[in-house]
Design a protein around this motif. Structure first.
Motif, PDB file in Angstrom:
ATOM      1  N   ASN A  87       0.830  -1.211   0.000  1.00 36.27           N
ATOM      2  CA  ASN A  87       0.000   0.000   0.000  1.00 36.27           C
ATOM      3  C   ASN A  87       0.860   1.256   0.000  1.00 36.27           C
ATOM      4  O   ASN A  87       0.604   2.197  -0.740  1.00 36.27           O
ATOM      5  N   ASP A 123       1.169   4.232  -2.850  1.00 42.54           N
ATOM      6  CA  ASP A 123       1.049   5.666  -2.560  1.00 42.54           C
ATOM      7  C   ASP A 123       2.229   6.426  -3.138  1.00 42.54           C
ATOM      8  O   ASP A 123       2.072   7.518  -3.675  1.00 42.54           O
ATOM      9  N   CYS A 135       1.854   7.092  -6.732  1.00 40.09           N
ATOM     10  CA  CYS A 135       0.911   8.156  -7.056  1.00 40.09           C
ATOM     11  C   CYS A 135       1.501   9.543  -6.844  1.00 40.09           C
ATOM     12  O   CYS A 135       0.894  10.527  -7.255  1.00 40.09           O
ATOM     13  N   ASN A 136       2.638   9.637  -6.210  1.00 44.31           N
ATOM     14  CA  ASN A 136       3.250  10.950  -6.035  1.00 44.31           C
ATOM     15  C   ASN A 136       3.760  11.412  -7.397  1.00 44.31           C
ATOM     16  O   ASN A 136       4.607  10.769  -8.001  1.00 44.31           O
ATOM     17  N   PRO A 137       3.240  12.549  -7.897  1.00 45.56           N
ATOM     18  CA  PRO A 137       3.638  12.935  -9.255  1.00 45.56           C
ATOM     19  C   PRO A 137       5.109  13.252  -9.387  1.00 45.56           C
ATOM     20  O   PRO A 137       5.661  13.213 -10.476  1.00 45.56           O
ATOM     21  N   PHE A 138       5.782  13.556  -8.267  1.00 43.83           N
ATOM     22  CA  PHE A 138       7.200  13.879  -8.359  1.00 43.83           C
ATOM     23  C   PHE A 138       8.089  12.644  -8.369  1.00 43.83           C
ATOM     24  O   PHE A 138       9.303  12.758  -8.469  1.00 43.83           O
ATOM     25  N   ARG A 177       9.354  10.380   2.836  1.00 46.23           N
ATOM     26  CA  ARG A 177       9.317  10.411   4.298  1.00 46.23           C
ATOM     27  C   ARG A 177       8.246   9.464   4.835  1.00 46.23           C
ATOM     28  O   ARG A 177       8.445   8.779   5.834  1.00 46.23           O
ATOM     29  N   ARG A 220      -6.835   0.492  -0.596  1.00 48.87           N
ATOM     30  CA  ARG A 220      -7.181   1.899  -0.596  1.00 48.87           C
ATOM     31  C   ARG A 220      -8.560   2.144  -1.179  1.00 48.87           C
ATOM     32  O   ARG A 220      -8.984   3.257  -1.271  1.00 48.87           O
ATOM     33  N   LEU A 270      -4.321  12.577  -9.916  1.00 51.34           N
ATOM     34  CA  LEU A 270      -3.171  12.172 -10.728  1.00 51.34           C
ATOM     35  C   LEU A 270      -2.999  13.094 -11.930  1.00 51.34           C
ATOM     36  O   LEU A 270      -1.870  13.423 -12.312  1.00 51.34           O
ATOM     37  N   GLY A 301      -1.453  16.244 -10.770  1.00 48.43           N
ATOM     38  CA  GLY A 301      -0.042  16.009 -10.455  1.00 48.43           C
ATOM     39  C   GLY A 301       0.811  15.939 -11.703  1.00 48.43           C
ATOM     40  O   GLY A 301       1.904  16.510 -11.764  1.00 48.43           O
ATOM     41  N   VAL A 320       1.369  19.457 -12.973  1.00 46.29           N
ATOM     42  CA  VAL A 320       2.354  20.250 -12.224  1.00 46.29           C
ATOM     43  C   VAL A 320       3.767  19.765 -12.520  1.00 46.29           C
ATOM     44  O   VAL A 320       4.689  20.565 -12.733  1.00 46.29           O
ATOM     45  N   THR A 321       3.970  18.444 -12.555  1.00 47.62           N
ATOM     46  CA  THR A 321       5.338  17.970 -12.791  1.00 47.62           C
ATOM     47  C   THR A 321       5.794  18.310 -14.200  1.00 47.62           C
ATOM     48  O   THR A 321       6.970  18.630 -14.415  1.00 47.62           O
ATOM     49  N   CYS A 379       6.891  21.777 -14.109  1.00 48.03           N
ATOM     50  CA  CYS A 379       8.204  21.894 -13.457  1.00 48.03           C
ATOM     51  C   CYS A 379       9.313  21.534 -14.422  1.00 48.03           C
ATOM     52  O   CYS A 379      10.362  22.184 -14.457  1.00 48.03           O
ATOM     53  N   PHE A 433      -1.454  11.939  -1.802  1.00 45.06           N
ATOM     54  CA  PHE A 433      -0.251  11.155  -2.153  1.00 45.06           C
ATOM     55  C   PHE A 433       0.947  12.007  -2.545  1.00 45.06           C
ATOM     56  O   PHE A 433       1.980  11.468  -2.900  1.00 45.06           O
ATOM     57  N   VAL A 434       0.850  13.327  -2.530  1.00 45.68           N
ATOM     58  CA  VAL A 434       1.969  14.126  -3.028  1.00 45.68           C
ATOM     59  C   VAL A 434       2.956  14.409  -1.918  1.00 45.68           C
ATOM     60  O   VAL A 434       2.578  14.738  -0.806  1.00 45.68           O
ATOM     61  N   GLU A 435       4.239  14.267  -2.239  1.00 45.50           N
ATOM     62  CA  GLU A 435       5.287  14.734  -1.317  1.00 45.50           C
ATOM     63  C   GLU A 435       6.202  15.624  -2.135  1.00 45.50           C
ATOM     64  O   GLU A 435       6.732  15.204  -3.153  1.00 45.50           O
ATOM     65  N   LEU A 436       6.382  16.846  -1.676  1.00 49.32           N
ATOM     66  CA  LEU A 436       7.241  17.771  -2.402  1.00 49.32           C
ATOM     67  C   LEU A 436       8.702  17.387  -2.208  1.00 49.32           C
ATOM     68  O   LEU A 436       9.149  17.238  -1.085  1.00 49.32           O
ATOM     69  N   PRO A 437       9.439  17.216  -3.298  1.00 52.53           N
ATOM     70  CA  PRO A 437      10.870  16.951  -3.115  1.00 52.53           C
ATOM     71  C   PRO A 437      11.580  18.211  -2.651  1.00 52.53           C
ATOM     72  O   PRO A 437      11.058  19.316  -2.760  1.00 52.53           O
ATOM     73  N   TYR A 450       2.132  24.252  -4.816  1.00 51.30           N
ATOM     74  CA  TYR A 450       1.575  23.169  -5.629  1.00 51.30           C
ATOM     75  C   TYR A 450       0.137  23.439  -6.081  1.00 51.30           C
ATOM     76  O   TYR A 450      -0.206  23.203  -7.217  1.00 51.30           O
TER      77      TYR A 450
END
Lengths: 139, 196, 147
Positions: free
Chosen positions: A105, A109, A112-115, A125, B7, B37, B40, B43-44, B47, B131-135, B143
């Motif tokens: 899971n 996730d 799914c993070n676009p970065f 993290r 999920r 998605l 996201g 945005v990417t 970038c 689900f987004v984490e900023l690098p 964002y």
């Protein structure tokens, strides 16, 4: 509680390896690497049978004198390998399965993070926190 | 033992209603994960194209503005809300009707300035950032800046010039997402020359 | 019972769309002038109605009628004005105007990314759908010879 957790990509290079720090990390890396052969063997054995219910959990890959190694493969051929202390006999199969499910899971996730570019090393993290919660608490 | 995608219980469905253009018009449902998605990916890609967080922020704002000037018509047509008499009413309509209609969330309104011309929208969860984490190399990226542009564009079409910006963002470690909206002035009708 | 024509104006006074069905006589002035005249009249009427209203007003100016026709008006908070001229047999065209705005204009023009906002409507689809809708209205009939 696991001693080492690794996420291996489809092409068999590691995306993420975390082990309990006091131990010899190189030994774990080696163990995980050798277990990949066993994983591949199991995958090819399953593929021939073409079962309609693909079992993602591979079970015990092989035991060494100190550790037991468990494997799990996703439908996209990403493998999770978990090394568990043999002395910890309280860990049952169901618990291992649920730990793999949590890993899976968290992995989805991250996808799914676009970065995140698939194939990159995992630097999340949230994933770290989840893995830490599964590792042995070594003081 | 079969394995469920655990999920599934969490994915929120957004209901987008097709108006009655034809008698067979039906209810269309879209999964909010697809929307997240898509945003996201947008945005990417920005970038990658612009390489500079400020430029990306500006582009998101511009895109949001273009969406806002059109979205307001759709909102007015669907919600049948009349003219708002003051800024407080506007704030209520934005939070309780507009956000609910388009994003499925209801932010709360707080922190009114003493003059009644500034307020904050607090979003407990922002569907754009699931689900987004900023690098670390994009620490100055806003964002969800598209939302600011949308609000600005939409309000400009109903004759209000506002300034919208994010003051707190869960992606940057804050506990909630906070958008501050400030009323600048009313945009008056300007008649074509020769009239009155 | 019949429908004469439809205008759509934006806030600055420009006419975005005009379409007619049963118009027996024209105004005798060029179309640009006619649009300006119509918009100017609507603007004055609106402010007049607002000033003269004895109580608080919600919708303001809604319609007026003469001995020959009735003019129905809908204005959105975003400044879009829709004007429909019908004959006297039509008591209220408010729902029709709302349908034209919400279901035709918003769906086909506003949401079309190739149509710049506040520009004259070029969309053929909008014209066709509008035509089909207007012709389907119960009070759209062949022109009554007396009118």
């Amino acid at each position: 509680m696991a001693v080492c957790i690794a996420v291996i990509a489809k092409e068999n290079y590691p995306l993420y390896i975390r082990s309990v720090p006091t131990e010899n990390e190189l030994k774990f890396h080696y163990t995980v690497h050798t277990s990949l052969d066993v994983v591949d063997e199991k995958i090819s054995a399953m593929g021939k049978a073409l079962v309609d219910q693909r079992e993602l959990y591979l079970g015990l890959l092989y035991p060494t004198e100190d550790y037991k190694v468990y494997g799990y493969v996703t439908n996209s051929k990403v493998k999770f390998v978990m090394v568990v202390d043999s002395s910890n006999t309280a860990l049952r199969d169901n618990e291992i399965r649920s730990m793999f499910r949590k890993l899976h899971n968290s992995y989805t996730d991250i996808m799914c993070n676009p970065f995140y570019n698939p194939g990159d090393r995992i630097h999340s993290r949230a994933f770290d926190t989840m893995v830490n919660s599964m590792m042995m608490q070594v003081c | 033992m079969s394995r469920q995608g655990g999920r599934g219980t969490e994915s929120k469905k957004m209901y987008w209603y097709l108006p009655f253009i034809s008698p067979s018009a039906s209810l269309q449902l879209m999964n909010s994960e697809l929307f997240t998605l898509t945003y996201g990916a947008l945005v990417t890609q920005l970038c990658k194209d612009y390489e500079n967080d400020d430029d990306v922020n500006k582009q998101l704002d511009k895109m949001g503005y273009n969406i806002g000037v059109r979205l307001i018509e759709d909102f007015l047509a669907r919600s049948n809300v009349g003219r708002c008499h003051d800024f407080r009413e506007t704030a209520d309509v934005i939070a309780k009707i507009a956000f609910k209609m388009y994003l499925g969330i209801t932010p709360s309104i707080t922190n009114w300035s003493p003059g009644g011309d500034e307020f904050s929208l607090i979003l407990e969860n922002n569907p754009l950032v699931d689900f987004v984490e900023l690098p670390d190399n994009h620490s100055t990226l806003i964002y969800s800046n598209l939302l600011c542009g949308v609000l600005r564009g939409a309000l400009e079409m109903v004759q209000m010039a506002v300034d919208v910006k994010f003051v707190q963002d869960t992606l940057k470690g804050d506990s909630v997402t906070e958008i501050r909206m400030k009323f600048i002035r009313r945009i008056e009708d300007n008649l074509p020359a020769g009239e009155e | 019972m019949t429908i004469h024509n439809l205008y759509i104006f934006e806030r600055g006074g420009r006419c975005l769309f005009y379409s007619e069905w049963h118009r027996r006589r024209g105004p005798g002035i060029p179309q640009e002038e006619e649009f300006k005249l119509m918009f100017g009249m609507l603007f004055s009427l609106r402010s007049f109605v607002a000033k003269m209203s004895p109580t608080d007003m919600r919708d303001g100016f809604v319609a007026f009628h003469t001995s020959k026709y009735r003019l129905h008006y809908l204005e959105t908070p975003s400044g879009l004005r829709l004007v429909l001229n019908t004959d006297l047999g039509v008591p209220s065209a408010r729902e029709a105007l709302q349908h034209i705005y919400g279901n035709l204009f918003v769906e086909l023009v506003v949401k079309n990314p190739l149509c710049p906002p506040r520009a004259p409507v070029q969309s053929l689809l909008f014209r066709q759908r509008l035509d089909a809708f207007v012709r389907s209205l119960p009070y759209f009939g062949p022109r009554n010879p007396q009118n």
